[in-house]
Design an enzyme around this catalytic site. Structure first.
Site, PDB file in Angstrom:
ATOM      1  N   GLY A   1       0.857  -1.232  -0.115  1.00  0.00           N
ATOM      2  CA  GLY A   1       0.003  -0.068   0.021  1.00  0.00           C
ATOM      3  C   GLY A   1       0.893   1.090   0.017  1.00  0.00           C
ATOM      4  O   GLY A   1       0.340   2.368  -0.011  1.00  0.00           O
TER       5      GLY A   1
ATOM      6  N   GLY B   1       3.362  -0.138  -6.726  1.00  0.00           N
ATOM      7  CA  GLY B   1       2.514  -0.084  -8.157  1.00  0.00           C
ATOM      8  C   GLY B   1       2.606   1.079  -8.726  1.00  0.00           C
ATOM      9  O   GLY B   1       2.793   1.222  -9.830  1.00  0.00           O
ATOM     10  N   ILE B   2       2.383   2.176  -8.133  1.00  0.00           N
ATOM     11  CA  ILE B   2       2.267   3.349  -8.860  1.00  0.00           C
ATOM     12  C   ILE B   2       3.867   3.901  -9.151  1.00  0.00           C
ATOM     13  O   ILE B   2       3.916   4.474 -10.111  1.00  0.00           O
ATOM     14  CB  ILE B   2       1.572   4.412  -7.918  1.00  0.00           C
TER      15      ILE B   2
ATOM     16  N   THR C   1      14.549   8.176   9.011  1.00  0.00           N
ATOM     17  CA  THR C   1      15.163   7.380   7.455  1.00  0.00           C
ATOM     18  C   THR C   1      15.613   6.151   8.131  1.00  0.00           C
ATOM     19  O   THR C   1      15.855   5.282   7.405  1.00  0.00           O
ATOM     20  CB  THR C   1      16.392   8.077   7.201  1.00  0.00           C
TER      21      THR C   1
ATOM     22  N   PRO D   1      13.964   3.014   9.157  1.00  0.00           N
ATOM     23  CA  PRO D   1      13.451   2.051   8.402  1.00  0.00           C
ATOM     24  C   PRO D   1      14.143   1.750   6.963  1.00  0.00           C
ATOM     25  O   PRO D   1      14.234   0.502   6.745  1.00  0.00           O
ATOM     26  CB  PRO D   1      11.949   2.358   8.358  1.00  0.00           C
TER      27      PRO D   1
ATOM     28  N   GLY E   1     -19.951  -8.015  -8.376  1.00  0.00           N
ATOM     29  CA  GLY E   1     -19.957  -8.558  -7.018  1.00  0.00           C
ATOM     30  C   GLY E   1     -20.326 -10.076  -6.999  1.00  0.00           C
ATOM     31  O   GLY E   1     -20.653 -10.561  -8.311  1.00  0.00           O
TER      32      GLY E   1
ATOM     33  N   CYS F   1     -21.822  -5.823 -14.670  1.00  0.00           N
ATOM     34  CA  CYS F   1     -21.786  -7.272 -14.235  1.00  0.00           C
ATOM     35  C   CYS F   1     -22.758  -7.553 -13.335  1.00  0.00           C
ATOM     36  O   CYS F   1     -24.013  -7.665 -13.867  1.00  0.00           O
ATOM     37  CB  CYS F   1     -20.461  -7.601 -14.038  1.00  0.00           C
TER      38      CYS F   1
ATOM     39  N   HIS G   1     -17.020  -5.489 -18.181  1.00  0.00           N
ATOM     40  CA  HIS G   1     -16.500  -4.634 -16.873  1.00  0.00           C
ATOM     41  C   HIS G   1     -15.771  -3.586 -17.588  1.00  0.00           C
ATOM     42  O   HIS G   1     -14.440  -3.448 -18.028  1.00  0.00           O
ATOM     43  CB  HIS G   1     -15.385  -5.466 -16.247  1.00  0.00           C
TER      44      HIS G   1
ATOM     45  N   GLU H   1     -14.921  -0.893 -16.873  1.00  0.00           N
ATOM     46  CA  GLU H   1     -13.794  -0.050 -16.032  1.00  0.00           C
ATOM     47  C   GLU H   1     -12.398  -0.411 -16.346  1.00  0.00           C
ATOM     48  O   GLU H   1     -11.755   0.441 -16.113  1.00  0.00           O
ATOM     49  CB  GLU H   1     -14.532  -0.069 -14.531  1.00  0.00           C
TER      50      GLU H   1
END
Ligand code: GLN
Length: 528
Positions: A3, A7-8, A177, A179, A348, A375, A504, A506
């Site tokens: 998180g 990915g970004i 710093t 970690p 869902g 969907c 889908h 999206e």
């Protein structure tokens, strides 16, 4: 940690390199034993993204597609489960010629071969590989090991980036710093030295911290990239570029930019800042909660698709989560739907929240509020219409009520076998299917063409035996899959906007090309 934005970071790095004129692709490695993401609960793992070729994968593949503005295929996703499965299957077939089969080198070779295959097939100059999980944990060591071996074999062609979190604890008020120093050590134990450190924090990194990270983590100060929280993920590439990330990477590979940056992405991020008038969209779902926290990750592509469409109409998207189950408890709650310019009922599974979704769709239909069903959203729209307009009081999907006398949504025969044999993983209608749009329909007008291709992930379908009855009462089937004669889109021509899709949409919305159906919803939502 998860998180924090790996990915970004991968997607944004890709965007930067692509803008410098290189061919880029991206791969996600998930250290789970699940063979694919299809069997993971969205509350646990976020949205299941689906590629054109039907791979059920981590939501990060969606970020890659959105940032790179290109299709990514199933080969670009691998889990530990998939890797072990294929090595063990080969071993059972005597594929290793009697050798002892070991994690190193056999699994690491499997990872390497798959990465090289992606590079070859996509003819990419750069393959960005995102390793899920946290450095130092048992589960992803194998992938650091693969990286180490690949660097040994191709020293000029492999570069390591560490995405690390720099907390600013409230009681100290200072960015720490430590970690990151430990994370670097953990990588060093695995024989890997980061070449670049992406410093995620709530605030930008100052000079003092950059120097500290440089000295303690053994990277040049110029390779410590500040990555503060910002308003929109889409501004991350330009933010990285403030620290010259792209040129630093190219320099390390002995490369020079091939082309001048295109303005497309910049214009897009400008449109985000320029949109101030709100458009209010409600999303009715059930995969939100974990303990005291609300997780939007389960519907990430839906959210992004709303944003892309809203910005392209110069509107600021205001998204509200609506829990389907609250309408089951008290139907008076439905009144709140009047506050929205448009409402989406997304995909869902299973029974929970279904009656709430049906109540919502009924309210939207009767009150002329723009509605987009995705969907399960289409399936529930058909159930609602069958019950309340066609008078089939017990109409339902056989997923929820196998005994209904009006199974308006049901399984195709080939799926029935899978369900009986409990073969649930990978057994849905998955990936891209074509759809023919009906002349003069809302969908046809929005897409501007007759044949489209969209991605699927579901087991149940509209029961063709009921189409005549539904159409007679005014529900238009405006999209059909021509190969198998399956319903893909339904709409209500008289309504302000009432469109639902079995696929889908999206999953195919991109910042640089918002999805036509989401555009349609927003345009209806902002029209008087
Ligand atoms: N549960 C429904 C099906 O399996 C819808 C799935 C979905 O919304 N992705 O057909």
């Amino acid at each position: 940690m998860s998180g924090i934005g790996k990915g970004i970071t991968a997607a944004s790095t890709g965007r930067i390199l692509k803008d410098y004129g290189f061919k880029v692709t991206a791969v996600k490695i998930d250290p789970y034993l699940n063979v694919d993401a299809g069997t993971m609960n969205p509350i646990e793992h976020g949205e299941v993204f689906v590629t054109d070729d039907g791979m059920e994968c981590d939501q990060d593949l969606g970020n890659y597609e959105r940032f790179l503005d290109q299709d990514i295929l199933g080969d670009n996703y691998m889990t530990s489960g998939l890797l072990y499965k294929s090595v063990i299957e080969r071993e059972r077939n005597l594929g290793y010629g009697g050798k002892c089969v070991q994690i190193i080198p056999h699994i690491t070779n499997e990872v390497e071969e798959r990465l090289m295959k992606v590079a070859r097939k996509s003819k990419a100059d750069f393959v960005l590989v995102e390793v899920g999980g946290t450095v130092g944990e048992y589960e992803n060591l194998l992938f650091l090991e693969t990286g180490r071996i690949m660097k040994l074999k191709m020293p000029e062609q492999v570069l390591f980036m560490l995405v690390s979190y720099m907390p600013i604890p409230d009681m100290i008020g200072e960015m720490k710093t430590k970690p990151t120093q430990h994370a670097t050590r953990a990588m060093n134990y695995a024989g890997v030295q980061p070449d670049m450190i992406i410093a995620r924090s709530s605030r930008p990194l100052d000079n003092v911290r950059k120097e500290k990270v440089s000295i303690f983590c053994n990277v040049a100060k110029e390779d410590v990239i500040s990555a503060p929280d910002i308003n929109s993920i889409y501004e991350v590439p330009s933010n990285f570029e403030k620290d010259n990330m792209g040129k630093r990477i190219l320099h390390k590979f002995g490369l020079k930019p091939r082309s001048k940056k295109s303005s497309g992405w910049n214009n897009f991020t400008k449109s985000i800042k320029g949109s101030s008038k709100p458009v209010k969209i409600g999303i009715v779902g059930k995969y939100f909660g974990t303990g005291d926290f609300v997780l939007a990750d389960s519907y990430i592509s839906v959210i992004e698709a709303v944003k892309h469409a809203a910005w392209s109409c110069n509107r600021k998207p205001e998204i509200t989560w609506l829990n389907a189950e609250t309408y089951e408890k008290a139907s008076a709650n439905l009144e709140e739907l009047k506050n929205f310019d448009g409402v989406i009922v997304p995909g869902g599974f299973g029974k929970r929240g279904v009656e709430g979704k049906i109540l919502v769709i009924n309210y939207l239909r009767n009150n002329n509020i723009p509605f987009l069903g995705l969907c399960y959203g289409l399936q529930m729209a058909v159930v609602e219409f069958a019950r309340n307009v066609c008078g089939m009081n017990d109409a339902h999907t056989t997923e929820v009520n196998p005994k209904t006398s009006n199974p308006v949504i049901t399984t195709m025969s080939e799926q029935l076998v899978n369900i009986k044999e409990k073969k649930m993983g990978g057994s849905m209608r998955l990936g891209a299917y074509s759809c023919r749009l009906a002349k003069g329909s809302i969908a046809r007008n929005l897409y501007g063409k007759d044949i489209i291709s969209e991605r699927h992930r579901h087991r149940y379908e509209v029961n063709n035996d009921y189409i005549k009855d539904l159409e007679k009462q005014g529900l238009r089937v405006s999209g059909i899959n021509p190969q198998r004669n399956l319903v893909e889109i339904v709409e209500l021509p008289e309504h302000k906007f009432f469109v639902a899709t079995q696929f889908h949409p999206e999953l195919k919305s991109r910042p640089l090309s918002p999805h036509p159906l989401f555009r349609g919803l927003i345009e209806a939502a902002i029209s008087m």
